[in-house]
Design a protein around this motif. Structure first.
Motif, mmCIF file in Angstrom:
data_model
loop_
_atom_site.group_PDB
_atom_site.id
_atom_site.type_symbol
_atom_site.label_atom_id
_atom_site.label_comp_id
_atom_site.label_asym_id
_atom_site.label_seq_id
_atom_site.Cartn_x
_atom_site.Cartn_y
_atom_site.Cartn_z
ATOM 1 N N LYS A 84 29.549 -0.385 6.044
ATOM 2 C CA LYS A 84 28.156 -0.060 6.362
ATOM 3 C C LYS A 84 27.649 1.150 5.598
ATOM 4 C CE LYS A 84 27.562 -3.354 9.376
ATOM 5 N NZ LYS A 84 26.677 -4.504 9.086
ATOM 6 N N ASP A 85 28.371 1.550 4.542
ATOM 7 C CA ASP A 85 27.862 2.605 3.684
ATOM 8 C C ASP A 85 27.065 1.951 2.569
ATOM 9 O OD1 ASP A 85 27.364 5.149 2.851
ATOM 10 O OD2 ASP A 85 29.470 5.714 2.635
ATOM 11 N N ARG A 86 26.180 2.737 1.947
ATOM 12 C CA ARG A 86 25.310 2.130 0.949
ATOM 13 C C ARG A 86 25.388 2.858 -0.380
ATOM 14 N NH1 ARG A 86 23.486 6.385 -0.154
ATOM 15 N NH2 ARG A 86 21.837 7.578 0.834
ATOM 16 N N ALA A 87 25.223 2.081 -1.439
ATOM 17 C CA ALA A 87 25.114 2.622 -2.787
ATOM 18 C C ALA A 87 23.767 2.178 -3.339
ATOM 19 C CB ALA A 87 26.248 2.120 -3.663
ATOM 20 N N ILE A 88 23.178 3.015 -4.193
ATOM 21 C CA ILE A 88 21.814 2.749 -4.654
ATOM 22 C C ILE A 88 21.758 2.730 -6.176
ATOM 23 C CG2 ILE A 88 19.452 3.639 -4.689
ATOM 24 C CD1 ILE A 88 19.936 4.880 -1.975
ATOM 25 N N PHE A 89 21.110 1.681 -6.711
ATOM 26 C CA PHE A 89 20.818 1.610 -8.141
ATOM 27 C C PHE A 89 19.304 1.546 -8.298
ATOM 28 C CE2 PHE A 89 19.816 -0.290 -12.159
ATOM 29 C CZ PHE A 89 20.774 0.210 -13.040
ATOM 30 N N VAL A 90 18.745 2.491 -9.060
ATOM 31 C CA VAL A 90 17.295 2.584 -9.236
ATOM 32 C C VAL A 90 16.912 2.262 -10.678
ATOM 33 C CG1 VAL A 90 15.262 4.061 -9.028
ATOM 34 C CG2 VAL A 90 17.195 4.408 -7.492
ATOM 35 N N SER A 91 15.913 1.407 -10.828
ATOM 36 C CA SER A 91 15.271 1.181 -12.119
ATOM 37 C C SER A 91 13.876 1.793 -12.029
ATOM 38 C CB SER A 91 15.175 -0.317 -12.412
ATOM 39 O OG SER A 91 14.413 -0.546 -13.579
ATOM 40 N N PRO A 92 13.603 2.866 -12.772
ATOM 41 C CA PRO A 92 12.348 3.599 -12.576
ATOM 42 C C PRO A 92 11.120 2.838 -13.058
ATOM 43 C CG PRO A 92 13.532 4.469 -14.462
ATOM 44 C CD PRO A 92 14.446 3.469 -13.809
ATOM 45 N N HIS A 93 9.973 3.343 -12.668
ATOM 46 C CA HIS A 93 8.710 2.784 -13.128
ATOM 47 C C HIS A 93 8.675 2.791 -14.657
ATOM 48 C CE1 HIS A 93 4.413 2.495 -14.000
ATOM 49 N NE2 HIS A 93 4.259 1.997 -12.792
ATOM 50 N N SER A 94 8.129 1.735 -15.241
ATOM 51 C CA SER A 94 8.160 1.577 -16.696
ATOM 52 C C SER A 94 7.389 2.661 -17.434
ATOM 53 C CB SER A 94 7.587 0.203 -17.075
ATOM 54 O OG SER A 94 6.219 0.101 -16.686
ATOM 55 N N GLU A 95 6.410 3.276 -16.779
ATOM 56 C CA GLU A 95 5.569 4.264 -17.448
ATOM 57 C C GLU A 95 5.487 5.569 -16.663
ATOM 58 O OE1 GLU A 95 1.857 2.614 -18.963
ATOM 59 O OE2 GLU A 95 2.717 0.603 -18.820
ATOM 60 N N GLU A 96 6.599 5.907 -15.969
ATOM 61 C CA GLU A 96 6.627 7.150 -15.196
ATOM 62 C C GLU A 96 6.308 8.364 -16.072
ATOM 63 O OE1 GLU A 96 9.830 7.964 -12.147
ATOM 64 O OE2 GLU A 96 10.188 9.671 -13.484
ATOM 65 N N ALA A 97 6.677 8.285 -17.346
ATOM 66 C CA ALA A 97 6.452 9.414 -18.262
ATOM 67 C C ALA A 97 4.970 9.782 -18.378
ATOM 68 C CB ALA A 97 7.013 9.088 -19.646
ATOM 69 N N LYS A 98 4.080 8.829 -18.072
ATOM 70 C CA LYS A 98 2.648 9.107 -18.187
ATOM 71 C C LYS A 98 2.153 10.081 -17.122
ATOM 72 C CE LYS A 98 1.213 5.049 -20.776
ATOM 73 N NZ LYS A 98 0.305 3.888 -20.877
ATOM 74 N N LEU A 99 2.985 10.347 -16.116
ATOM 75 C CA LEU A 99 2.607 11.348 -15.122
ATOM 76 C C LEU A 99 2.432 12.724 -15.756
ATOM 77 C CD1 LEU A 99 4.850 10.395 -12.071
ATOM 78 C CD2 LEU A 99 2.353 10.318 -12.156
ATOM 79 N N ALA A 100 3.081 12.948 -16.900
ATOM 80 C CA ALA A 100 2.995 14.253 -17.571
ATOM 81 C C ALA A 100 1.554 14.620 -17.898
ATOM 82 C CB ALA A 100 3.841 14.256 -18.839
ATOM 83 N N SER A 101 0.705 13.625 -18.142
ATOM 84 C CA SER A 101 -0.693 13.889 -18.492
ATOM 85 C C SER A 101 -1.643 13.638 -17.321
ATOM 86 C CB SER A 101 -1.116 13.028 -19.683
ATOM 87 O OG SER A 101 -0.953 11.650 -19.379
ATOM 88 N N PHE A 102 -1.080 13.407 -16.120
ATOM 89 C CA PHE A 102 -1.889 13.124 -14.933
ATOM 90 C C PHE A 102 -2.333 14.433 -14.306
ATOM 91 C CE2 PHE A 102 -1.780 11.373 -10.336
ATOM 92 C CZ PHE A 102 -3.143 11.118 -10.368
ATOM 93 N N SER A 103 -3.641 14.683 -14.309
ATOM 94 C CA SER A 103 -4.194 15.890 -13.706
ATOM 95 C C SER A 103 -4.554 15.593 -12.260
ATOM 96 C CB SER A 103 -5.438 16.352 -14.479
ATOM 97 O OG SER A 103 -5.971 17.519 -13.907
ATOM 98 N N CYS A 104 -3.873 16.241 -11.343
ATOM 99 C CA CYS A 104 -4.024 15.914 -9.925
ATOM 100 C C CYS A 104 -4.088 17.198 -9.105
ATOM 101 C CB CYS A 104 -2.844 15.059 -9.486
ATOM 102 S SG CYS A 104 -2.931 14.558 -7.790
ATOM 103 N N LYS A 105 -5.007 17.254 -8.158
ATOM 104 C CA LYS A 105 -5.179 18.457 -7.347
ATOM 105 C C LYS A 105 -4.786 18.202 -5.900
ATOM 106 C CE LYS A 105 -8.914 20.497 -10.115
ATOM 107 N NZ LYS A 105 -10.313 21.004 -10.094
ATOM 108 N N THR A 106 -4.260 19.249 -5.275
ATOM 109 C CA THR A 106 -4.018 19.244 -3.842
ATOM 110 C C THR A 106 -4.837 20.381 -3.230
ATOM 111 O OG1 THR A 106 -2.107 20.713 -4.114
ATOM 112 C CG2 THR A 106 -1.679 18.339 -4.076
#
Length: 315
Positions: free
Chosen positions: A122-144
């Protein structure tokens, strides 16, 4: 106060297999561990799981996304910042977060996907394939805004990490971080600025080992640290060390996301006026309930949260 999460937005696929060692495409997967790779590697591993394992379920995922999902269930105002695919998987991911402010989520490319592999113990292992264009977050201007609580978990790419660094530095309100293995592998020096600006840091014992520092070294930077220890409960490090005992789960089916539900319980407790120690006990109770089913299917509902909040308040 609105709680806004930022991190990966995944679609999780749950598989059961007798032993991880049966998988030739496992790429360093170990029980309790997390690795990531290309979509080609993801597809090869999933194909092997279809042959040697058993498909169980699918669910939205991602650490901060799980925390936000739980808080939304319990009636808190929530939001999310990130990127999701303009695909069917993205539709599914966002549909589960209905009721959350998603105006700061970019839709393009194909979605991040995750294999949750549960062995006979009942233990788990995780394999992640990231979003294809996650790198575009670098130019994402977002405010909180200063009246938002910003909760961060990891993104995989360097551009995603730098996006979070910029987001954190520009945020003037309360914040917390659960770096996970992905950010912990970057080392303590890379995370120092995140820890300095955080009100609360969530870590597992395994992640602390990767950082190669003592918990007191992190607490000395200013945040209060919850060290999550699974079935042993948690430790709270602030001016002293306090033990958060584990809660006995009614049923153990899957532990995926239990730590994210713990985070949600702590944040909900603090926002409800509890001390950090009592908020930790609330987090432990909510995490224990979440073990009863796969992924988000086991997450406690609002009435269960309110009952546990009342118990924690009088404890």
């Amino acid at each position: 106060m609105r709680v806004v999460g930022s991190g990966a937005l995944n679609l999780d696929f749950f598989y059961q297999i007798e032993d991880l060692r049966l998988l030739k495409c496992a790429k360093g997967l170990t029980p309790g561990g997390e690795v990531w790779g290309s979509r080609k590697e993801f597809d090869a591993l999933r194909e092997e799981l279809e042959q040697k394992g058993h498909f169980i379920a699918q669910s939205g995922g991602g650490s901060a996304a799980n925390t936000i999902f739980a808080l939304k269930l319990w009636g808190f105002e929530t939001g999310f910042i990130g990127i999701v695919g303009a695909d069917e998987e993205g539709d599914t991911i966002l549909a589960e977060l209905e009721g959350t402010d998603l105006s700061r989520v970019i839709r393009q490319g194909y979605s991040a996907c995750c294999l949750i592999i549960i062995d006979a113990q009942k233990d788990r292992a995780i394999f992640v394939s990231p979003h294809s264009e996650e790198a575009k977050l670098a130019s994402f201007s977002c405010k909180t805004s200063s009246d938002e609580w910003l909760h961060l978990s990891s993104l995989i790419t360097n551009e995603g990490f730098y996006f979070h660094d910029k987001l954190k530095q520009n945020h003037s309100g309360i914040s917390s971080i659960d770096p996970g293995e992905i950010y912990a592998q970057r080392g303590f020096a890379a995370l120092k600025n995140f820890f300095r600006k955080a009100k609360i840091v969530f870590l597992t014992s395994q992640e602390l080992e990767k950082l190669k520092v003592a918990p007191e070294d992190i607490a000395a930077l200013g945040p209060e640290l919850f060290l999550k220890r699974g079935e042993k409960g948690a430790l709270l490090f602030n001016s002293q060390v306090k033990n958060i005992p584990p809660e006995t789960p009614p049923k153990i089916v899957d532990n995926t996301g239990a730590g994210d539900v713990f985070d949600a319980g702590v944040i909900a407790g603090v926002l409800s006026g509890l001390s950090k120690e009592k908020a930790g006990k609330l987090g432990a109770a909510m995490a224990a309930l979440s073990l009863r089913d796969y992924g988000r299917r086991g997450y406690p509902e609002r009435e269960e949260f309110l009952n546990q909040l009342k118990e924690a308040s009088y404890d």
